[in-house]
Design a protein around this motif. Structure first.
Motif, PDB file in Angstrom:
ATOM      1  N   GLY A 152       0.827  -1.207   0.000  1.00 12.94           N
ATOM      2  CA  GLY A 152       0.000   0.000   0.000  1.00 12.94           C
ATOM      3  C   GLY A 152       0.856   1.249   0.000  1.00 12.94           C
ATOM      4  N   ASP A 153       0.671   2.103   1.007  1.00 17.25           N
ATOM      5  CA  ASP A 153       1.440   3.345   1.101  1.00 17.25           C
ATOM      6  C   ASP A 153       2.761   3.169   1.844  1.00 17.25           C
ATOM      7  OD1 ASP A 153      -0.532   4.758  -0.263  1.00 17.25           O
ATOM      8  OD2 ASP A 153      -1.621   5.250   1.582  1.00 17.25           O
ATOM      9  N   ASP A 154       3.045   1.943   2.293  1.00 17.38           N
ATOM     10  CA  ASP A 154       4.277   1.687   3.035  1.00 17.38           C
ATOM     11  C   ASP A 154       5.417   1.457   2.040  1.00 17.38           C
ATOM     12  OD1 ASP A 154       6.333   0.862   4.659  1.00 17.38           O
ATOM     13  OD2 ASP A 154       5.142  -0.597   5.786  1.00 17.38           O
ATOM     14  N   PHE A 155       6.036   2.537   1.611  1.00 16.05           N
ATOM     15  CA  PHE A 155       7.067   2.442   0.581  1.00 16.05           C
ATOM     16  C   PHE A 155       8.270   1.646   1.057  1.00 16.05           C
ATOM     17  CE2 PHE A 155      10.591   3.719  -2.086  1.00 16.05           C
ATOM     18  CZ  PHE A 155      10.027   3.746  -3.340  1.00 16.05           C
ATOM     19  N   ALA A 156       8.626   1.792   2.331  1.00 13.12           N
ATOM     20  CA  ALA A 156       9.790   1.063   2.853  1.00 13.12           C
ATOM     21  C   ALA A 156       9.582  -0.445   2.748  1.00 13.12           C
ATOM     22  CB  ALA A 156      10.061   1.467   4.303  1.00 13.12           C
ATOM     23  N   SER A 157       8.360  -0.896   3.035  1.00 11.56           N
ATOM     24  CA  SER A 157       8.053  -2.318   2.923  1.00 11.56           C
ATOM     25  C   SER A 157       8.143  -2.776   1.475  1.00 11.56           C
ATOM     26  CB  SER A 157       6.652  -2.592   3.474  1.00 11.56           C
ATOM     27  OG  SER A 157       6.287  -3.942   3.276  1.00 11.56           O
ATOM     28  N   ALA A 158       7.579  -1.982   0.563  1.00  9.38           N
ATOM     29  CA  ALA A 158       7.642  -2.314  -0.860  1.00  9.38           C
ATOM     30  C   ALA A 158       9.098  -2.354  -1.329  1.00  9.38           C
ATOM     31  CB  ALA A 158       6.849  -1.298  -1.675  1.00  9.38           C
ATOM     32  N   ALA A 159       9.896  -1.389  -0.888  1.00  7.38           N
ATOM     33  CA  ALA A 159      11.301  -1.316  -1.294  1.00  7.38           C
ATOM     34  C   ALA A 159      12.069  -2.552  -0.836  1.00  7.38           C
ATOM     35  CB  ALA A 159      11.942  -0.054  -0.726  1.00  7.38           C
ATOM     36  N   THR A 160      11.860  -2.952   0.411  1.00  5.62           N
ATOM     37  CA  THR A 160      12.561  -4.121   0.947  1.00  5.62           C
ATOM     38  C   THR A 160      12.195  -5.379   0.165  1.00  5.62           C
ATOM     39  OG1 THR A 160      12.638  -3.155   3.167  1.00  5.62           O
ATOM     40  CG2 THR A 160      12.903  -5.547   2.995  1.00  5.62           C
TER      41      THR A 160
END
Length: 260
Positions: A152-160
């Motif tokens: 969703g809006d959790d870019f850090a999670s998507a990046a990891t």
């Protein structure tokens, strides 16, 4: 590692700093082409990336502190491309505290970082790995899409998640190409560094009163130039913005106004 690389010579003491993630592997035109076309009456320097971004995600403040080791001279303007524009207001704040005057800002196709940004870049990178089968590329891109949707809006999670997926996917491709461990790790590190740069930019929210700049945008530009005092659009694709004579002419006029 030096924080800046000179890409435009001039005898003036005036300095222009360009912010971008520069890589010979990317398809878009780069700032050296821009420097050759514009030739402003100032030295033109381009950002480098911190070495440790190849191994870990860095904060926006870490980037700004790294770039604080700026070249000698008076910084009269900052110019950014795409995501690089996000860093300009905070970098201008930093330079203003040091030299007592604020550089002017030129935003070329400015882009805010959202989760779809990393999906697009992963898809473009993996889509170009011809050594993988169509099914392997499609499966990797589909998995990246699922990771980004879940984040969703959790870019850090998507990046990891996307970095781990890239390492697995690229690892297969590099093995098939017969690349040695050092070359493979260099290429992995380049992608990690790029994602770190995106993540750092994602955390920066410029204050409208401090972020004003002139925007030059491409025919593909849709989001609106945040806080721009003026915006001029060109019938040019994003990939050609830094190597188009019409854009260069507009940038040249901007710098002439700043440097007079």
């Amino acid at each position: 590692m030096n924080a800046w690389r000179k890409i435009g010579e001039n005898s003036s003491e005036a300095v222009i700093l360009a912010v971008d993630f520069d890589s010979a592997a990317r398809p878009e035109a780069r700032f050296p082409a821009f420097a050759a076309r514009v030739r402003p009456a100032a030295e033109l320097w381009l950002t480098a990336q911190p070495d440790n971004a190849e191994r870990e995600f860095l904060t926006a403040q870490t980037y700004l502190e790294f770039w604080a080791k700026r070249p000698p001279g008076r910084v009269e303007a900052l110019v950014g491309f795409c995501v690089g524009c996000v860093f300009l207001p905070a970098l201008a704040d930093q330079i203003e505290r040091i030299q007592g005057s604020r550089p002017a800002l030129l935003l070329i196709d400015p882009e805010r970082v959202v989760t779809s940004s990393i999906l697009r870049d992963f898809s473009n990178t993996v889509g170009g790995m011809a050594v993988l089968t169509d099914a392997e590329r499609e499966a990797a891109i589909s998995e990246a899409r699922s990771l980004c949707d879940s984040a969703g809006d959790d870019f850090a999670s998507a990046a990891t998640g996307v970095v781990k997926l890239y390492e697995a996917t690229a690892g297969i491709a590099f093995d098939r190409l017969g690349l040695d461990d050092e070359t493979s790790e260099d290429l992995m590190g380049l992608f990690r560094s790029y994602v770190s740069y995106l993540l750092a930019a994602h955390t920066l929210i410029p204050k409208p009163t401090r972020a004003a700049g002139v925007a030059l945008t491409s025919a593909q530009f849709r989001s609106g130039a945040m806080h721009a005092t003026s915006e001029r659009s060109f019938p040019v694709g994003t990939e050609s913005m830094l190597d188009d004579e019409r854009v260069a002419e507009a940038a040249r006029a901007f710098f002439q106004g700043v440097l007079r």
